[in-house]
Design a protein around this motif. Structure first.
Motif, PDB file in Angstrom:
ATOM      1  N   ASP A  60       0.834  -1.196   0.000  1.00 44.20           N
ATOM      2  CA  ASP A  60       0.000   0.000   0.000  1.00 44.20           C
ATOM      3  C   ASP A  60       0.878   1.260   0.000  1.00 44.20           C
ATOM      4  N   CYS A  63       2.539   1.778  -3.417  1.00 41.61           N
ATOM      5  CA  CYS A  63       1.615   2.304  -4.423  1.00 41.61           C
ATOM      6  C   CYS A  63       1.449   3.818  -4.264  1.00 41.61           C
ATOM      7  N   GLN A  66       4.603   5.579  -5.453  1.00 41.47           N
ATOM      8  CA  GLN A  66       4.761   5.602  -6.904  1.00 41.47           C
ATOM      9  C   GLN A  66       3.823   6.609  -7.551  1.00 41.47           C
ATOM     10  N   VAL A  67       2.580   6.646  -7.105  1.00 42.81           N
ATOM     11  CA  VAL A  67       1.619   7.598  -7.670  1.00 42.81           C
ATOM     12  C   VAL A  67       2.047   9.027  -7.344  1.00 42.81           C
ATOM     13  N   VAL A  85      -3.806  -1.960 -13.257  1.00 44.49           N
ATOM     14  CA  VAL A  85      -3.602  -2.028 -11.802  1.00 44.49           C
ATOM     15  C   VAL A  85      -4.859  -1.628 -11.026  1.00 44.49           C
ATOM     16  N   TRP A  86      -5.854  -1.062 -11.695  1.00 48.14           N
ATOM     17  CA  TRP A  86      -7.032  -0.546 -10.998  1.00 48.14           C
ATOM     18  C   TRP A  86      -7.744  -1.581 -10.120  1.00 48.14           C
ATOM     19  N   ASP A  88      -6.585  -3.753  -8.246  1.00 45.03           N
ATOM     20  CA  ASP A  88      -5.855  -3.883  -6.983  1.00 45.03           C
ATOM     21  C   ASP A  88      -6.307  -2.746  -6.060  1.00 45.03           C
ATOM     22  N   TRP A  91      -3.684   0.042  -5.270  1.00 48.11           N
ATOM     23  CA  TRP A  91      -3.481   0.984  -6.372  1.00 48.11           C
ATOM     24  C   TRP A  91      -4.706   1.885  -6.538  1.00 48.11           C
ATOM     25  N   GLN A  92      -5.877   1.287  -6.445  1.00 50.66           N
ATOM     26  CA  GLN A  92      -7.107   2.047  -6.636  1.00 50.66           C
ATOM     27  C   GLN A  92      -7.249   3.137  -5.578  1.00 50.66           C
ATOM     28  N   LEU A  95      -4.934   6.003  -6.482  1.00 49.65           N
ATOM     29  CA  LEU A  95      -5.247   6.704  -7.722  1.00 49.65           C
ATOM     30  C   LEU A  95      -6.601   7.416  -7.712  1.00 49.65           C
TER      31      LEU A  95
END
Length: 288
Positions: A60, A63, A66-67, A85-86, A88, A91-92, A95
């Protein structure tokens, strides 16, 4: 994740990131217990779930990091990658509700979903859900968003919360009246700290790198990488220190004239300097 039998009258599962247990026999069968029974403390299934929970926590955090890096650098991100990746949830979560811009500057909206076909679902400023499928999109740094105030107002109306700080990130616009040869900013110089260790610790806790006598952050600004640096005192100095000037260097270590610093590097450098300065010792009383 479902419940796993431990073979001794209990089942265990991950519930909200923690290992939970419930009985499978007796009056409390099927009811989640408030704490783990002593008999399960060293059980292999409990240990396995704890390790898995730790991995999920690291995943978590990775992610989100990275974002955040994509957003700060405003680098193009393949649309297909975001769609892949959405599903996951980690990731969601990182994002969701970020402002996304497609090939057309008018294709701007808050990311709300992605389809198996590789389309991104955005909510634009008109409140309409639109789908875009360019080869790449950007998650722009807020200083590059011309409608930032409108985006903030709209997000507040819809109750949107971004895990990666974007539209509510502190931004600084570069003044237009800078001197051609100036290479440093002193807006946040002079912040007093009781020790160099305290100032360095604050820099590290905020995610900035401490190198030598400086707190630094690297920013990709357009086609080049720039390093912003704030003087925080000589290493191993055990007395009081003050924050120094802010400056920027290119990849060759050349001090950049302020007029050459791009908008993202300027904003992120000022954000770092302001965050360090905010932790200064504030005198109280008549002589403050």
């Amino acid at each position: 994740m479902g419940w796993v039998s431990t073979g001794d009258g209990y089942e265990v599962a991950l519930v909200e990131g923690r290992v939970a247990a419930r009985a499978t026999t007796g009056r409390s069968a099927g009811r989640q217990l408030k704490s783990l029974p002593r008999a399960l403390k060293g059980h292999p299934e409990v240990d396995r779930l704890r390790r898995f929970a730790e991995w999920l926590e690291r995943h978590d955090a990775a992610c989100v990091a990275q974002v955040d890096a994509w957003m700060v650098s405003s680098l193009p991100v393949p649309t297909g990658l975001l769609a892949r990746v959405w599903p996951d949830t980690a990731w969601q979560s990182a994002l969701r509700d970020l402002v996304v811009v497609g090939d057309d500057p008018d294709d701007v909206g808050f990311l709300r979903g992605a389809t198996d076909a590789g389309e991104l679902q955005l909510v634009n400023l008109d409140g309409e859900t639109v789908r875009i499928a360019p080869r790449t999109v950007t998650l722009p740094h807020p200083v590059l968003l011309p409608d930032l105030d409108d985006l903030r107002d709209f997000a507040a109306e819809l109750g949107m919360v971004q895990r990666v700080e974007q539209i509510h990130r502190g931004t600084w616009r570069k003044p237009e009246d800078l001197r051609a040869r100036s290479t440093e900013v002193r807006d946040f110089a002079g912040g007093s700290f009781r020790s160099r260790f305290a100032l360095a610790a604050r820099a590290s806790s905020l995610g900035y790198r401490v190198s030598g006598g400086y707190a630094t952050t690297r920013v990709r600004d357009g086609v080049r990488t720039v390093e912003a640096a704030v003087w925080i005192g000589e290493p191993y100095w055990d007395g009081g220190v003050e924050t120094g000037a802010l400056n920027w260097q290119d990849q060759d270590g050349r001090a950049l004239p302020l007029v050459e610093v791009g908008p993202v590097a300027w904003s992120e450098g000022m954000r770092m300097a302001a965050a360090l300065y905010a932790g200064r010792v504030i005198e109280e009383g008549k002589n403050a």
